[in-house]
Design an enzyme around this catalytic site. Sequence first.
Site, PDB file in Angstrom:
ATOM      1  CE  LYS A  18       6.261  -1.219 -11.058  1.00 35.56           C
ATOM      2  NZ  LYS A  18       6.260  -1.863 -12.322  1.00 35.56           N
ATOM      3  CD  GLU A  20       7.489 -10.172 -18.262  1.00 36.66           C
ATOM      4  OE1 GLU A  20       6.885  -9.070 -18.444  1.00 36.66           O
ATOM      5  OE2 GLU A  20       7.458 -11.101 -17.340  1.00 36.66           O
ATOM      6  CG  ASN A  49       2.396   0.530   3.515  1.00 35.98           C
ATOM      7  OD1 ASN A  49       1.049   0.794   3.349  1.00 35.98           O
ATOM      8  ND2 ASN A  49       3.196   1.196   2.746  1.00 35.98           N
ATOM      9  N   GLY A  50       2.118  -3.289   5.599  1.00 37.62           N
ATOM     10  CA  GLY A  50       2.813  -4.645   6.384  1.00 37.62           C
ATOM     11  C   GLY A  50       2.010  -5.719   6.693  1.00 37.62           C
ATOM     12  CG  HIS A  85       6.573 -34.092 -23.330  1.00 32.32           C
ATOM     13  ND1 HIS A  85       6.995 -35.391 -23.197  1.00 32.32           N
ATOM     14  CD2 HIS A  85       7.670 -33.549 -24.090  1.00 32.32           C
ATOM     15  CE1 HIS A  85       8.329 -35.664 -23.853  1.00 32.32           C
ATOM     16  NE2 HIS A  85       8.425 -34.738 -24.451  1.00 32.32           N
ATOM     17  CD  GLU A 101       1.761  -8.902 -14.501  1.00 29.76           C
ATOM     18  OE1 GLU A 101       2.196  -8.427 -13.380  1.00 29.76           O
ATOM     19  OE2 GLU A 101       2.375  -8.455 -15.822  1.00 29.76           O
ATOM     20  CB  CYS A 142      -0.880  -0.035   1.104  1.00 28.37           C
ATOM     21  SG  CYS A 142      -0.974  -1.502   2.162  1.00 28.37           S
ATOM     22  CD1 TRP A 200      -3.752  -4.357  -4.074  1.00 32.16           C
ATOM     23  CD2 TRP A 200      -2.958  -6.068  -2.527  1.00 32.16           C
ATOM     24  NE1 TRP A 200      -3.735  -5.785  -4.628  1.00 32.16           N
ATOM     25  CE2 TRP A 200      -3.264  -6.606  -3.540  1.00 32.16           C
ATOM     26  CE3 TRP A 200      -2.703  -6.582  -1.437  1.00 32.16           C
ATOM     27  CZ2 TRP A 200      -3.144  -7.781  -3.529  1.00 32.16           C
ATOM     28  CZ3 TRP A 200      -2.293  -7.797  -1.447  1.00 32.16           C
ATOM     29  CH2 TRP A 200      -2.710  -8.558  -2.468  1.00 32.16           C
ATOM     30  CE  LYS A 209       4.983  -7.358 -18.085  1.00 31.46           C
ATOM     31  NZ  LYS A 209       4.813  -8.313 -16.986  1.00 31.46           N
ATOM     32  NE  ARG A 253       4.248   1.709  -2.347  1.00 37.27           N
ATOM     33  CZ  ARG A 253       5.446   1.029  -2.340  1.00 37.27           C
ATOM     34  NH1 ARG A 253       6.085   1.134  -3.453  1.00 37.27           N
ATOM     35  NH2 ARG A 253       5.777  -0.011  -1.464  1.00 37.27           N
TER      36      ARG A 253
END
Length: 609
Positions: free
Chosen positions: A604, A482, A100-101, A505, A489, A2, A74, A486, A27
């Site tokens: 982020k 990657e 935060n945490g 496979h 996300e 956050c 968040w 993307k 964030r």
Amino acid sequence: MCGIIGYVGKKPATPILLEGLHRLEYRGYDSSGMVVLNHQGVNLIKSVGDISSLEERLEGRRLEGSCGIAHTRWATHGAPSEVNTHPHMDCKDEIYLVHNGIIENYRELKENLIKEGHRFRSETDTEVLAHLIERYYNGNLEEATRQALFRVRGTYGLAVISRREPNKIVAARHGSPLLIGVGENENLIASDAAAVMRYTHEVIYLEEGEIATLGLCGIEITNIERELIHREAQRLEWDLEEVQKGGFPHFMLKEIFEQPEVVENSIRGRLILEEGLAKLGGLERVYDHLGKIERIIIVSCGTAFYAGLVQEYMLEEYAGIPTEVELASEFRYRKPIIHRDETAVLAISQSGETADTISAIREAKRKGALTLGVVNVVGSTIARETDAGVYNHAGPEIGVASTKAFVSQLAISALLTLMLGRQREMSMVTGQRVVSSIKNLPEQIREILKQNESIKEIANRFSHYNDFLYLGRKYNYPIALEGALKLKEISYIHAEGYAAGEMKHGPLALIDENFPVVAIVPKDSVYLKVRSNLEEIKARGGKVIAVATEGDQEIASLADEVIYIPKTLEVLTPILAVVPLQLLAYHIGVARGRNVDKPRNLAKSVTVE
């Protein structure tokens, strides 16, 4: 995960806090709130949703005062709701804090506090801190905060104010980043430098276990044992303009288009063509030690983990160093085999504050490894705690989905590989060829970006599909991972990245006309192998978007769409191949109406476990 912003000074605090929240919104953005103090009392406001919701609540209200704290959230403990939104307060509505945490022992603390008569209003772990501080408060906010933190297990970046001391902010840090913005007759506290740039470029980064008191004219920093700490401010190298959109509709697109300059900044002054060398100043003091290293372990998370996978191929092929890549979140819970003085552990992190990666580095240090960092944020925890490292110089990255930082990480990986390769058996001629090719990358990325409109058209044609498969091999297998990440996300489409050789496979069973494949198939040592995979896909009615080398006309017979990238050394193709995948994901996300800068449920910088 956050954002925190606090201000104490002589100016009205509300506009400063509000702008700081906007800078921090990437964030965390489930809810937001602020509290402002003056000598008459307290002004508190909260809102669920993004910062614009808070601004609507502020219309017509005057939150007067020159000291305040604010937070964008968040959610971890407790769903997004007004009652769970920070700031939280004590029973007397006297102490207010943002955090935060994660407080790991909050249930135990909460039960004890309830027995003592404290009344809780939220589901959050954070509210426990407000009541703990209340328990010890007798007019000295610093001491009450210190006493409360002695009882806490977990992580915190914390800013606290009291209406009994209206010109003071107390801040504390353990495992969650905080910095102090140093101004004239004013000071700020923030979880990210972006929040303070308009007001100062002089910052002090709080270290683990430190408590800071901010007033109108001064700052005092102590550790939790009350020992006074003296630390000079550092000057931020980023400008405010760098965190603006600059005419682009989204930060993500802006940051994709910044990548030629990002690579130029990442390699500037670090290449010596005549000798085929890379010069990395941040590693000079451990250069001799690196020459004795027999094994490298790369620790990282998310997109940075995929950069590490590319570097594994680079280091083993060009430097001859056995290399492993570990998810930092797994590394810390394993029993990694580390040989003192023979093993280097390299952390890759854009923010330098990724909680799992920090823990992995600390575990490696305990076991006697040489620790290295590749980070983008000067003064970040990983930058401070590793033995040596390299800065990306990519500038601030605001979009939650990493783009320019990833390309910069790949460029730094190439430089590090070149340095270690030349230290060992790589010839000068090979080194010169690598240096020359690296120097061409910025212009080659500019050529790819010229295809933005045609890639947008491809994205629009494919935006209705709900499943994608990404394929790559050797250096471009991590780029397939990657590319899929993307798309997941920012468009919320199910996508998987696979090594092309694994198609038979299992994944081949998924292929039909409704499951398009994005294939990375440059003209390299595994080109024919990947081509044969495309033939298998086409034989089963699958649709293919190919990323191929300029001039490869044959690939068009196996692909529905082709995006071309310039020819380069095989080891550098990931740096070029990822760019069209970023654009493809961006345009599909926009076509589906997503908020591509702030994807749902994501933040982020992951600063909690």
